[in-house]
Write a protein that holds these residues in place. Structure first.
Motif, short mmCIF file in Angstrom:
data_model
loop_
_atom_site.label_atom_id
_atom_site.label_comp_id
_atom_site.label_asym_id
_atom_site.label_seq_id
_atom_site.Cartn_x
_atom_site.Cartn_y
_atom_site.Cartn_z
N GLU A 55 -3.74 11.71 0.97
CA GLU A 55 -3.69 10.56 0.65
C GLU A 55 -4.17 9.75 0.77
O GLU A 55 -3.89 8.65 1.83
N PRO A 56 -5.88 9.65 0.56
CA PRO A 56 -6.85 8.36 0.94
C PRO A 56 -6.25 6.81 0.49
O PRO A 56 -5.34 6.77 -0.73
N ILE A 57 -6.54 6.21 1.24
CA ILE A 57 -6.08 4.50 0.60
C ILE A 57 -7.22 3.54 0.55
O ILE A 57 -7.91 3.62 2.16
N ALA A 58 -7.54 3.00 -0.13
CA ALA A 58 -7.87 2.01 -0.24
C ALA A 58 -7.35 0.65 -0.25
O ALA A 58 -6.78 0.12 -0.42
N VAL A 59 -8.25 -0.35 1.03
CA VAL A 59 -7.27 -2.51 1.21
C VAL A 59 -8.74 -2.83 1.16
O VAL A 59 -9.69 -2.41 1.58
N GLU A 76 -12.60 -12.66 -5.94
CA GLU A 76 -12.19 -12.31 -7.13
C GLU A 76 -13.23 -10.74 -6.79
O GLU A 76 -12.71 -9.40 -7.89
N ILE A 77 -14.23 -10.42 -6.57
CA ILE A 77 -15.22 -9.23 -6.91
C ILE A 77 -14.76 -8.83 -5.88
O ILE A 77 -14.80 -6.96 -6.48
N THR A 78 -14.08 -8.63 -5.23
CA THR A 78 -13.61 -7.25 -3.84
C THR A 78 -12.42 -7.06 -4.62
O THR A 78 -11.69 -6.17 -4.94
N ASN A 79 -10.98 -7.72 -4.44
CA ASN A 79 -10.01 -7.31 -5.31
C ASN A 79 -10.68 -6.55 -7.14
O ASN A 79 -9.57 -5.60 -7.09
N ASP A 80 -11.49 -6.61 -8.01
CA ASP A 80 -11.50 -6.13 -8.47
C ASP A 80 -12.01 -4.64 -8.14
O ASP A 80 -11.66 -3.94 -8.84
N PHE A 81 -13.00 -4.59 -7.07
CA PHE A 81 -13.42 -3.02 -7.01
C PHE A 81 -12.61 -2.43 -6.70
O PHE A 81 -12.22 -1.29 -7.41
N VAL A 82 -10.91 -2.98 -6.15
CA VAL A 82 -10.47 -2.42 -5.36
C VAL A 82 -9.84 -1.74 -6.63
O VAL A 82 -8.76 -0.60 -6.58
N LEU A 122 0.60 -1.24 -0.27
CA LEU A 122 0.09 -0.50 0.49
C LEU A 122 1.22 1.10 -0.25
O LEU A 122 0.18 1.96 -0.53
N ARG A 123 1.99 1.24 1.06
CA ARG A 123 3.01 2.10 0.49
C ARG A 123 3.89 2.59 -0.39
O ARG A 123 3.79 3.80 -0.84
#
Length: 346
Positions: A263-267, A279-285, A134-135
């Motif tokens: 700088e917001p973070i999405a995880v 698959e769907i959660t990783n695709d959304f990120v 993430l960093r």
């Protein structure tokens, strides 16, 4: 003549046409039914519903609900012929961080900064490998901390130090519940450091500003609504806050001469994600970096990878913009700046 009908067999049943019809017609109906099922299989799959549980800091609510989530639903439907619904929680970044740490079932979290992510790492919710990734990753959006000024205020304000916290009604989101409140603290602290003050002097300036500010709403949205309602002279918030409510009249905004770029973070919260959901959660990120999502973010006032250099997002050359990395590590900032703000009674 025998009038008994017990063994009567109508002659038409022996006709070739009858025998053909009795066999072929049911067969045709069966074939038609199979073809209907086969060619309608995609439409039947549309009835399958996928659900993503999303926790996000409140500043993202408008762009998510009105822009990015509908766009992702259309994207997933086109790619997989499945409908998607979101179970959403929008609150202060500090609130949703604590909820996730107490095992609320977030599958995807969008947090206001690395500071909250680091708290999840310390709590064992996110592992070190994910933290390092993430960093190093490009942030999907950014927004500087700016000053919004009531039109009735005549005093020139060019920086945080020009705000008279004693006489002006200043609105700062509560750092206990709001990531925007924490970002404001870091913007105040960093701006004074970069103008030559010592760490203790910069911290003292920051603590005094929070102590004297009269309003500490729980979220950035609440702070903006109070300001629009005329309840404050000055609001310190993200620049993107000006676009939270589309169609609302513009408000006066000043870039401080030195300020923080948030700088917001999405995880994805992997411990809450089943193999079927991966698959769907990783695709959304990943979708947050897509061209369409980046455009939606731009429309709602956030800088993105593709728009940071466009005229409407450009800062004057004399404005000093800094990031968290220039102030120190996330652990150090939490310990030396944020924790004192969280424990002080306002």
């Amino acid at each position: 003549m025998n009038n008994s009908t017990g063994n009567f067999d109508p002659s038409y049943k022996n006709e070739p046409a009858y025998r053909f019809t009795s066999i072929v017609v049911p067969l045709l109906f069966a074939i038609i039914a199979l073809l209907f099922i086969w060619y309608g299989r995609d439409k039947i799959q549309l009835n399958e519903l996928r659900i993503i549980t999303l926790y996000s800091f409140s500043a993202m609510e408008a762009v998510m609900e009105q822009g990015i989530l509908p766009a992702f639903q259309a994207h997933w439907l086109e790619q997989h012929q499945e409908r998607v619904e979101f179970i959403t929680t929008f609150a202060g970044s500090g609130v949703i961080t604590r909820q996730i740490m107490t095992r609320f079932p977030a599958e995807v979290a969008i947090l206001s900064s690395e500071l909250d992510v680091r708290r999840l790492v310390s709590g064992g919710i996110i592992n070190q490998a994910t933290w390092q990734k993430l960093r190093q990753q490009d942030k999907f959006c950014r927004s500087p901390v700016v000053i919004f000024i009531n039109e009735n205020i005549q005093t020139p304000i060019h920086g945080f130090e020009d705000i008279d916290f004693e006489t002006m009604n200043v609105i700062i989101p509560d750092p206990l519940t709001s990531g925007e409140g924490q970002a404001t603290g870091l913007a105040l602290y960093g701006s004074q450091l970069r103008q030559g003050l010592s760490q203790s002097q910069a911290l003292n300036f920051t603590m005094n500003a929070f102590a004297r500010a009269q309003n500490h709403p729980s979220t950035s949205q609440d702070a903006l609504e109070q300001f629009h309602a005329g309840l404050g002279d000055v609001l310190i918030n993200y620049k993107a806050a000006a676009s939270y409510h589309q169609g609302v009249s513009e408000i006066n905004m000043v870039y401080p001469k030195s300020t923080l770029m948030v700088e917001p973070i999405a995880v994805a919260i992997q411990q809450n994600i089943t193999p079927k959901q991966a698959e769907i959660t990783n695709d959304f990120v990943d979708f947050l970096w897509s061209e369409i999502a980046q455009q939606k973010l731009s429309e709602y006032g956030f800088q993105t990878i593709n728009t940071s250099n466009e005229p409407e997002f450009a800062q004057a050359s004399e404005i000093d913009i800094f990031t968290l990395d220039s102030l120190g590590s996330a652990d150090e900032l939490n310990r030396s700046i944020i924790d004192p703000l969280l424990t002080r009674d306002y």
